[in-house]
Enzyme design. Sequence first.
Site, short mmCIF file in Angstrom:
data_model
loop_
_atom_site.label_atom_id
_atom_site.label_comp_id
_atom_site.label_asym_id
_atom_site.label_seq_id
_atom_site.Cartn_x
_atom_site.Cartn_y
_atom_site.Cartn_z
N PHE A 1 0.86 -1.19 0.00
CA PHE A 1 0.00 0.00 0.00
C PHE A 1 0.90 1.24 0.00
CE2 PHE A 1 -2.83 3.15 1.92
CZ PHE A 1 -4.00 2.93 1.22
N ASP B 1 2.52 -4.96 8.71
CA ASP B 1 1.31 -4.14 8.64
C ASP B 1 0.12 -5.09 8.52
OD1 ASP B 1 -0.85 -2.53 7.89
OD2 ASP B 1 0.44 -1.10 6.84
N TYR C 1 -10.43 0.62 11.30
CA TYR C 1 -11.65 1.01 10.58
C TYR C 1 -11.99 0.08 9.42
CZ TYR C 1 -8.18 3.43 7.60
OH TYR C 1 -7.10 3.74 6.82
N LYS C 2 -11.16 -0.94 9.19
CA LYS C 2 -11.46 -1.89 8.11
C LYS C 2 -12.24 -3.06 8.72
CE LYS C 2 -7.66 -0.14 5.35
NZ LYS C 2 -6.23 -0.24 4.99
N ARG D 1 -12.41 -5.29 -6.60
CA ARG D 1 -12.05 -5.86 -5.30
C ARG D 1 -13.32 -6.08 -4.49
NH1 ARG D 1 -8.22 -2.84 -0.94
NH2 ARG D 1 -10.01 -1.45 -0.90
C1 LIG Z 1 -5.59 0.96 4.64
C2 LIG Z 1 -4.11 0.88 4.77
C3 LIG Z 1 -3.39 1.91 5.38
C4 LIG Z 1 -4.09 3.15 5.82
O1 LIG Z 1 -3.26 4.05 6.50
P1 LIG Z 1 -3.89 5.36 7.15
O2 LIG Z 1 -2.80 5.97 7.88
O3 LIG Z 1 -5.04 4.89 8.01
O4 LIG Z 1 -4.43 6.21 6.04
C5 LIG Z 1 -2.03 1.74 5.55
N1 LIG Z 1 -1.39 0.63 5.12
C6 LIG Z 1 -2.07 -0.38 4.53
C7 LIG Z 1 -1.34 -1.60 4.08
C8 LIG Z 1 -3.43 -0.28 4.32
O5 LIG Z 1 -4.09 -1.25 3.71
#
Ligand SMILES: *Cc1c(COP(=O)(O)O)cnc(C)c1O
Length: 416
Positions: free
Chosen positions: A131, A203, A228-229, A377
């Site tokens: 990401f 992560d 939040y996911k 997705r």
């Molecule tokens: C959703 C996601 C994020 C989100 O980071 P924020 O700081 O909450 O915007 C970070 N890393 C990964 C791998 C994600 O899937």
Amino acid sequence: MISQHDCSARDLDDALAPLRRQFDLPSGVIYLDGNSLGARPSAALARAQYVIAAEWGTDLIRSWNTAGWFDMPKRLGDRLAPLIGAEAGEVVITDTTSINLFKALAAALQMQAGDAQRAERRVIVSERSNFPTDLYMAQGLAAWLDRGYSLRLVDDPAELATAIDADCAVAMLTHVNYRTGYQHDMATVSGHCHAQGALALWDLAHSAGAVPLDLNADGADLAVGCTYKYLNGGPGAPAFIWVPARHQARFRQPLSGWWGHAAPFAMEPGFAPADGIGRALCGTQPIVSLALVECGLDIFAQTTMEAIRRKSLALTDLFISLVEQRCASHPLGLVTPREHARRGSQVSFTHPHGYSVMQALIARGVIGDYREPAIMRFGFTPLYTSFTDVWDAVEILRDILDTQAYDIAAKRDTVT
Ligand SMILES: *Cc1c(COP(=O)(O)O)cnc(C)c1O
């Protein structure tokens, strides 16, 4: 061939099915995007009203103590811990995933720099498909430190075995890939890191609440993730950071705010880190948002990650089978691994008109999302997704593809 009746029979047989009633989902929507923003636990509305009206409105500043506001990052971290294979006192819910990643990566680099055998290592290994914020945060930290750190990005998980070598300080990997749903073998990759003298930073954005995790048993060194996911904490809810007990004494992170101080209310001019996980904190937290994280955790407390995983694999297997049976004449390409051990809780398909097909799906109440390049997705959240939802979603997809209804959606896109 799988029938609609088979799907409704599986719903009747599903021990998790009653948990759906603890979520407020709009009627007419099949929500397959809980991997991006989890659905709202019904209890979150009353909880928000209580925090705002009673704790803030009536009790005012006393609520830092009387309502437990100050302790909430640790108390909720302890409630999250069993879902990820962590111990109490190893997790805090705080800040954002990006910020926690910065803290964890900086701490990991410093842990290595403080070890005479490893102090010269300057490589951070990650994946090009990670990401973007993870890569951006690492780039920002490396540039700011200005000590020769660089990112080494692999294009295929199989390359990690050679990329994580004697130059590697830290492997910073996302356990389940946000785009493909590929899941790493945490124990094997962490073990390889340790054999090479590197640290494993994970992560868990698409893993926490989605797949069983055993951070301590699998040898992870540090971890961060979203609430939040799959954890249904609410839009922008604070993230989490895990520092295992065995690393806490050496864990020093650069965002040394007063919440991470050993004695925050002593108001001393000099920083001294708290003992334990408190040192991962920085400053004052968004209390209303943080409080809502508990509503999601309350639902997880009623089941187990093993039960969630069983249903998740059943849902994703069903979706793959139905798409392949019922949309067989269309150019859909499965991106997500078929092998259960390598699959998270989502399924991604490519289609040449993926963006327009997804817009057409959303217009008909099937909410998934689109990620470049050409990937549709679909996230599967066992707490509130039924087998009938999967059937209905595939039927709508089939109808859109058969009637080429996505062309209409594409034209509308160019107008708006
Ligand atoms: C959703 C996601 C994020 C989100 O980071 P924020 O700081 O909450 O915007 C970070 N890393 C990964 C791998 C994600 O899937």
